[in-house]
Scaffold this motif. Structure first.
Motif, PDB file in Angstrom:
ATOM      1  N   LEU A 263       0.832  -1.197   0.000  1.00 37.16           N
ATOM      2  CA  LEU A 263       0.000   0.000   0.000  1.00 37.16           C
ATOM      3  C   LEU A 263       0.868   1.250   0.000  1.00 37.16           C
TER       4      LEU A 263
ATOM      5  N   SER B  80       2.552   1.677  -3.272  1.00 33.85           N
ATOM      6  CA  SER B  80       1.609   2.137  -4.303  1.00 33.85           C
ATOM      7  C   SER B  80       1.426   3.640  -4.219  1.00 33.85           C
TER       8      SER B  80
ATOM      9  N   ILE C 264     -17.771  -4.168  -1.020  1.00 36.79           N
ATOM     10  CA  ILE C 264     -16.311  -4.093  -1.082  1.00 36.79           C
ATOM     11  C   ILE C 264     -15.779  -5.084  -2.113  1.00 36.79           C
TER      12      ILE C 264
ATOM     13  N   LYS D  67     -14.030  -4.942  -6.514  1.00 39.00           N
ATOM     14  CA  LYS D  67     -12.800  -5.596  -6.956  1.00 39.00           C
ATOM     15  C   LYS D  67     -13.052  -6.590  -8.075  1.00 39.00           C
TER      16      LYS D  67
ATOM     17  N   ASN E 131     -11.688  -0.889 -11.540  1.00 40.89           N
ATOM     18  CA  ASN E 131     -10.706  -1.912 -11.204  1.00 40.89           C
ATOM     19  C   ASN E 131     -10.062  -2.480 -12.473  1.00 40.89           C
TER      20      ASN E 131
ATOM     21  N   THR F 132      -7.681  -0.055 -14.031  1.00 40.20           N
ATOM     22  CA  THR F 132      -6.417  -0.044 -13.297  1.00 40.20           C
ATOM     23  C   THR F 132      -5.517  -1.184 -13.770  1.00 40.20           C
TER      24      THR F 132
ATOM     25  N   SER G  43      -5.434   3.058  -8.487  1.00 42.43           N
ATOM     26  CA  SER G  43      -5.801   2.125  -7.428  1.00 42.43           C
ATOM     27  C   SER G  43      -5.963   2.838  -6.095  1.00 42.43           C
TER      28      SER G  43
ATOM     29  N   GLN H  20      -9.315   4.342  -6.208  1.00 38.71           N
ATOM     30  CA  GLN H  20     -10.336   3.326  -6.009  1.00 38.71           C
ATOM     31  C   GLN H  20     -10.495   3.016  -4.541  1.00 38.71           C
ATOM     32  N   MET H  21      -9.371   2.916  -3.854  1.00 34.40           N
ATOM     33  CA  MET H  21      -9.429   2.598  -2.439  1.00 34.40           C
ATOM     34  C   MET H  21     -10.174   3.686  -1.672  1.00 34.40           C
TER      35      MET H  21
ATOM     36  N   VAL I 211     -13.881   3.264  -2.254  1.00 29.99           N
ATOM     37  CA  VAL I 211     -14.446   2.128  -1.518  1.00 29.99           C
ATOM     38  C   VAL I 211     -14.544   2.441  -0.033  1.00 29.99           C
TER      39      VAL I 211
ATOM     40  N   ALA J 281     -17.902   2.488   2.081  1.00 30.72           N
ATOM     41  CA  ALA J 281     -17.973   1.593   3.235  1.00 30.72           C
ATOM     42  C   ALA J 281     -18.272   2.385   4.494  1.00 30.72           C
TER      43      ALA J 281
ATOM     44  N   GLU K 187      -9.160  -5.807   3.217  1.00 35.76           N
ATOM     45  CA  GLU K 187      -9.934  -6.369   2.116  1.00 35.76           C
ATOM     46  C   GLU K 187     -10.359  -5.287   1.148  1.00 35.76           C
ATOM     47  N   MET K 188     -10.409  -4.032   1.625  1.00 33.47           N
ATOM     48  CA  MET K 188     -10.863  -2.956   0.751  1.00 33.47           C
ATOM     49  C   MET K 188      -9.812  -2.540  -0.247  1.00 33.47           C
ATOM     50  N   MET K 189      -8.600  -2.939  -0.048  1.00 36.04           N
ATOM     51  CA  MET K 189      -7.550  -2.548  -0.990  1.00 36.04           C
ATOM     52  C   MET K 189      -7.789  -3.212  -2.332  1.00 36.04           C
ATOM     53  N   PRO K 190      -7.745  -2.423  -3.393  1.00 36.94           N
ATOM     54  CA  PRO K 190      -7.878  -3.079  -4.692  1.00 36.94           C
ATOM     55  C   PRO K 190      -6.689  -3.997  -4.918  1.00 36.94           C
ATOM     56  N   PRO K 191      -6.933  -5.166  -5.453  1.00 37.63           N
ATOM     57  CA  PRO K 191      -5.842  -6.124  -5.604  1.00 37.63           C
ATOM     58  C   PRO K 191      -4.662  -5.573  -6.379  1.00 37.63           C
ATOM     59  N   ILE K 192      -4.936  -4.692  -7.352  1.00 34.70           N
ATOM     60  CA  ILE K 192      -3.821  -4.164  -8.139  1.00 34.70           C
ATOM     61  C   ILE K 192      -2.865  -3.376  -7.254  1.00 34.70           C
ATOM     62  N   ALA K 193      -3.431  -2.682  -6.250  1.00 41.12           N
ATOM     63  CA  ALA K 193      -2.577  -1.884  -5.376  1.00 41.12           C
ATOM     64  C   ALA K 193      -1.580  -2.777  -4.664  1.00 41.12           C
TER      65      ALA K 193
ATOM     66  N   PRO L   1       3.067  -3.548  -6.545  1.00 37.91           N
ATOM     67  CA  PRO L   1       4.287  -3.453  -5.722  1.00 37.91           C
ATOM     68  C   PRO L   1       4.897  -4.820  -5.428  1.00 37.91           C
TER      69      PRO L   1
END
Lengths: 294, 278, 477
Positions: free
Chosen positions: A33, A36, A227, A231, A252, A255, A272, A275-276, A279, A283, B117-123, B127
């Motif tokens: 994270l 990114s 959520i 994705k 998504n 991205t 991304s 996007q987070m 979300v 949420a 879980e909220m993190m987009p998988p690409i993020a 990396p």
């Protein structure tokens, strides 16, 4: 000496136990994270031999000016919104229907569990075969049984996104079903009997007793589904690849395209992160609703 | 009066079961179609009208799929899923217990696990791709196992926290008063009580990597080939080996389906638990 | 005592033998990994695998890549540097990216030692798709080019000819210009129940069909635009895709849609080919497979009725017509920098691109197309045609197109440029934007891409690219 160690271990068992998990989570979750976020401030194009260069918030500015981003966000919200409604309606209705004692109820329920546990890739291929415009069973049944025209499920820009929502909802409505059934079991029978004695109809019982009681649990599972639906990837990748045109390009998926099709790592990272934020924002709104109900 | 009500109930029940039947049909039809396709031979695909039941049970597709990388795919997916499951069980139980110990004041820390879980998988994938490249871990089992752990471990901890709450604190306190160390409390009291909760955790921490796609797509090359990547690779430029896709897909769903149906009660409990308590 | 000495000597010899033979065995056979997009396109490698392994000390492992993922997978692998592939087969539009990022081995040295007869390779394919910065980086595998396919029987029908002459004032012939294309397409578009060449139609019939999917549809536009002298960028790397001629070319394409099947914008490779060989349209621009597959009675309704010609062009002021069929797609083979045995790899490439090439480009089971002059001069090898004359007619028609073939953009970033262009063209075709709006937007996006990739580097590479184009008569002044 050993005794001291043991005592220390005893007292701090929480930390000791947590440490390995925590370490991995930090390393494998937090690191990506943070990296990114870091990358999102760079222009890093792997198609070119240029090294990455710092450009501050330029990626974000470019994204906001690009209509492709906004449309993809709309599509994501469409999928999430319609999907949530569909899954909720289907799961809840079936939950109410199954709320009666009969033989084989457990086995029947376990049949409904199957879509949830299998790979989305497999589900995507199943639906790809079914959605085939010329040779698929769905259009055939529509033609022969319902006398309707064939629907261009995956080749029409207006329909493709809906097709994805349908397949996705088919996969996940059992989750809502299970939560509904679990919740229904928690409602004391007396409530319902009392209402029936008072002359309430099935609809009224559902509307005024069951739904309010189940609301917190349903909202929670909806939150989880929201959520997850942001994705959504596998279905789009296999069924339409973002097409036809751009009609199934969600945020998504865009991205992914920018990252692993065009290799603009900086831009993709910025997408991304955005996007987070979206979300987390949605949420947060849902969580507030849940907490209020509680 | 009574017969009218009884009749109404009968109609109600009939309609209810009719609807249930429709739901069942819609839910199971895609599987039926896929299984039927896996038994078809070349001439039976692109037909109008579509063929619902092929002539015979022809296992060619399964053999061909296994030959074109299906066998290795099943093994690779199994290795990744199994080790991820072990990590999730071991580190997950320890982590959940440790978390609860540290934060006795009942704040809903399980919720923080959801943030991940909220993190987009690409993020996460991008990396990790760069990281794994530098330590030469791409196209290896550890890369996929670690990558899957990112999402599986927090989920496992979240589920387990829910189950842990069910264990009344007095039992632990009684044990401590009796002179057990915290570690003994964990291994002799908590773990056994947790057993029924471990099943859904084990199930999901196996299923999620088994079904995972994006990371498999990006991290794998030739040495490690998970199922979810091999199935789409059977789609070539103009010729799609649909029967092989169907065959391999059927093989891919058999483990989850069987385990799900056998352990369904525990799994349902696990799912509803998380939602109800969460 | 003596027994022990003999025994230990024997043991030493045995161990030594094993070690030496083990090492020798390892040295002798190398494993080479070949990546190519799958299905019919990797078939030649599959057929020749045994022969290669018999002649050379290699073990071949073939990797089939999904068609849309070739760039993704290869690029990801090159970035990851895991050495997974030794030989890669890819579309030439990726050549710039792979060369400038230094993923491929130059082949000139190998070629000097072991010639692949480059003079025999059709010029545009060699110069534009195999070379970069004047060095040889790839060998051809598939000589794709777009050609014009038309229903000979309809054009030769006297009634149709008379009707056409009356309506349009000139003779009915396969169109030579894009304006004629529109006339003829309009003429042949008829509804179910109407008359066509003496028969009553059981289904709607269309004058033409076109490719619609995002991956290659831009080539259908470039067929038109390039024949008007258009190109991707001008000499200073300004996008040339929204000039007045570009708009005109796009308008011609949009106009042709009304004479095409209603779902034509979803057409990919299979659908476009099926439209013609199932007898639904009178003409189409498509790859050369149409001729080969169309002569197969089990799948084609138009056996013996297929004519092949030069893709229409645009009339220049001096009266000549300029034709620029696009060399859409194509496949070339290269050796990666991480290859463990480059000499052996080159021998394999040479086998495929030289000795074995005629066999697989003339096969009806592989999707490969001819790319050597010698291929075009051997009609007897093309067994799927019912006669020598038919094969020769096919080859002559294809050859006309390939010798004038216009290259795709092989510069780095092509994936992004073409993606934007396809989007813009799709929007214009779907009438969501006017051609002007669509192409203006594409041009501004192209500038953004160029900037993000480094304008100077792009410019440098582009200028060396058009240098080669100019030297071979492809630059329009």
């Amino acid at each position: 000496m050993l005794g001291h160690m043991r005592q220390w271990a005893n007292r701090n068992i929480g930390g000791l136990f947590l440490a390995p998990s925590f370490l991995i989570i930090i390393l494998i979750c937090a690191f990506p994270l943070i990296y990114s976020i870091y990358m999102s401030f760079f222009s890093w194009e792997l198609a070119s031999p240029l090294p990455k260069r710092f450009i501050g918030v330029e990626n974000y500015l470019n994204i906001f000016q690009d209509s492709r981003f906004w449309f993809s966000l709309l599509r994501s919200i469409y999928i999430v919104g319609i999907g949530a409604i569909l899954q909720m309606v289907l799961g809840f209705s079936l939950g109410i229907l199954l709320n009666r004692e009969f033989k084989g109820r457990n086995i029947l329920t376990s049949f409904f569990l199957i879509p949830v546990v299998i790979s989305p890739v497999v589900i995507a291929f199943m639906w790809k075969m079914i959605y085939s415009e010329q040779y698929g069973p769905l259009n055939y049944i529509l033609n022969v049984v319902f006398y309707l025209k064939s629907v261009p499920w995956l080749s029409n820009t207006s329909v493709a996104l809906l097709s994805i929502v349908i397949a996705n909802s088919w996969e996940w409505f059992p989750l809502i079903l299970l939560v509904t059934m679990g919740g229904l079991q928690n409602i004391p029978d007396d409530y319902i009997h009392a209402a029936q004695i008072d002359g309430a109809s099935g609809w009224q019982i559902t509307r005024w007793i069951i739904i309010p009681l189940l609301a917190p649990v349903l909202l929670t599972i909806t939150l989880i589904r929201v959520i997850e639906d942001f994705k959504l990837f596998d279905l789009i990748y296999v069924l339409t690849h973002g097409g036809p045109g751009m009609s199934t390009e969600t945020l998504n998926y865009l991205t992914y395209l920018k990252g692993f099709k065009f290799f603009s790592f900086g831009y993709s990272s910025a997408l991304s992160i955005l996007q987070m934020i979206v979300v987390i924002g949605i949420a947060a709104i849902l969580v507030k609703k849940i907490l209020i109900k509680d | 009066m009574k017969t009218l009500k009884a009749k109404k109930k009968k109609i109600n029940t009939f309609v209810a079961f009719l609807l249930i039947g429709i739901f069942l049909l819609v839910t199971l039809f895609p599987f039926f179609w896929m299984i039927s396709t896996s038994f078809k031979i070349k001439g039976e695909f692109f037909t109008r009208p579509p063929i619902f039941i092929p002539d015979r049970f022809n296992f060619d597709a399964y053999r061909a799929a296994l030959r074109s990388g299906g066998q290795k795919a099943l093994i690779d997916s199994f290795i990744i899923a199994f080790i991820s499951m072990c990590i999730a069980l071991i580190l997950g139980t320890m982590g959940a217990y440790g978390l609860r110990e540290l934060l006795k004041k009942g704040k809903n820390y399980g919720f923080w696990m959801l943030i991940i879980e909220m993190m987009p998988p690409i993020a996460v994938v991008l990396p990790l791709f760069i990281l794994f490249k530098y330590v030469h871990l791409l196209d290896t089992y550890p890369a996929l196992i670690l990558g899957n752990t990112v999402f599986v471990l927090p989920f496992a901890i979240w589920l387990l926290l829910g189950f842990l709450e069910d264990i009344p604190i007095p039992i632990e306190e009684a044990a401590l008063i009796d002179g057990c160390s915290k570690f003994q409390v964990f291994s002799h009291i908590i773990l056994p009580l947790l057993r029924s909760g471990l099943i859904p955790v084990a199930f999901f921490s196996f299923i999620l990597p088994w079904n995972e796609f994006l990371m498999a797509l990006v991290f794998s090359r030739t040495k490690v080939t998970p199922l979810t990547v091999v199935i789409p690779s059977l789609v070539m430029s103009d010729t799609v080996a649909w029967e092989q896709v169907a065959g391999l897909s059927v093989m891919a769903i058999i483990p989850p389906v069987i385990v799900a149906m056998v352990f369904q009660r525990y799994i349902i409990r696990g799912l509803t638990f998380g939602a109800v308590k969460g | 005592m003596l027994r022990w000495r003999i025994f230990s000597l024997f043991l030493v010899c045995f161990v030594f033998t094993v070690m030496v033979s083990g090492a020798a065995w390892n040295q002798v056979r190398v494993t080479l990994n070949i990546a190519c997009d799958g299905g019919a396109n990797i078939a030649p490698f599959e057929w020749l695998k045994d022969q290669i392994e018999a002649e050379l000390p290699v073990n071949i492992v073939l990797h089939s890549l999904p068609f849309e993922e070739v760039y993704s997978k290869l690029k990801t692998e090159f970035v990851a540097e895991t050495g997974a592939y030794d030989i890669v087969v890819f579309f030439p539009k990726m050549l710039g990216d792979f060369v400038i990022n230094d993923y491929l081995l130059p082949l000139d040295g190998f070629n000097e030692k072991l010639s692949v007869k480059t003079d025999d390779i059709v010029l545009p394919v060699l110069e534009f798709y195999c070379k970069a910065n004047n060095k040889l980086y790839a060998l051809p595998y598939d000589g794709d080019v777009l050609a014009m396919w038309y229903r000979k029987d309809l054009f030769e029908n006297p009634e149709e000819q008379a009707a056409f002459q009356e309506k349009y004032g000139y003779e009915l012939q396969p169109p030579e210009t894009w304006d004629q294309w529109l006339d003829i397409a309009e003429f042949f578009t008829r509804k179910k129940g109407e008359n066509l060449a003496g028969e009553v139609l059981e289904e709607d019939f269309y004058g033409c069909a076109t490719y619609g999917q995002r991956d290659f549809m831009y080539a259908w536009w470039f067929n038109r635009y390039a024949s008007m002298g258009g190109s991707y960028f001008d000499e200073n790397l300004n996008p040339m895709i929204n000039t007045p001629e570009a708009i005109q070319a796009l308008e011609n394409w949009v106009a042709s849609l009304q004479y095409s099947p209603p779902e034509v914008l979803t057409y990919g490779f299979d659908e476009l080919q099926a439209a013609f060989i199932s007898g639904r349209c009178a003409m189409e621009i498509n790859w050369t497979d149409v001729g080969r597959v169309g002569s197969n009675p089990t799948v084609s309704q138009v056996v013996g009725k297929i004519g092949v010609g030069l893709v229409p062009g645009f009339q220049l002021p001096d009266g000549n017509i300029l034709h620029r069929p696009v060399l859409a797609a194509g496949r070339v083979m290269s050796i990666t920098k991480t290859c463990k045995a480059p000499e052996l790899a080159f021998e394999i490439l040479r086998l495929m691109a030289l000795d074995a090439s005629l066999a697989y480009v003339s096969s009806s089971y592989a999707g490969m197309d001819p790319f050597r002059i010698s291929h075009f001069e051997t009609p007897e090898a093309f067994g799927m045609f019912s006669s020598y004359e038919e094969a020769k007619e096919y080859l002559d028609g294809v050859r006309l197109n390939i010798e004038l073939g216009y290259p795709e953009l092989t510069m780095q970033g092509s994936a992004q440029y073409m993606d934007i262009l396809s989007l813009a063209l799709s929007q214009a075709l779907a009438k969501q934007k006017t051609p002007q709006e669509a192409l203006d937007w594409a041009a501004s996006e192209w500038n953004k891409i160029t900037d993000s990739l480094g304008r100077d580097i792009q410019k440098q590479y582009y200028q060396s690219l058009i240098q080669s184009w100019k030297e071979n008569g492809y630059w329009f002044d």
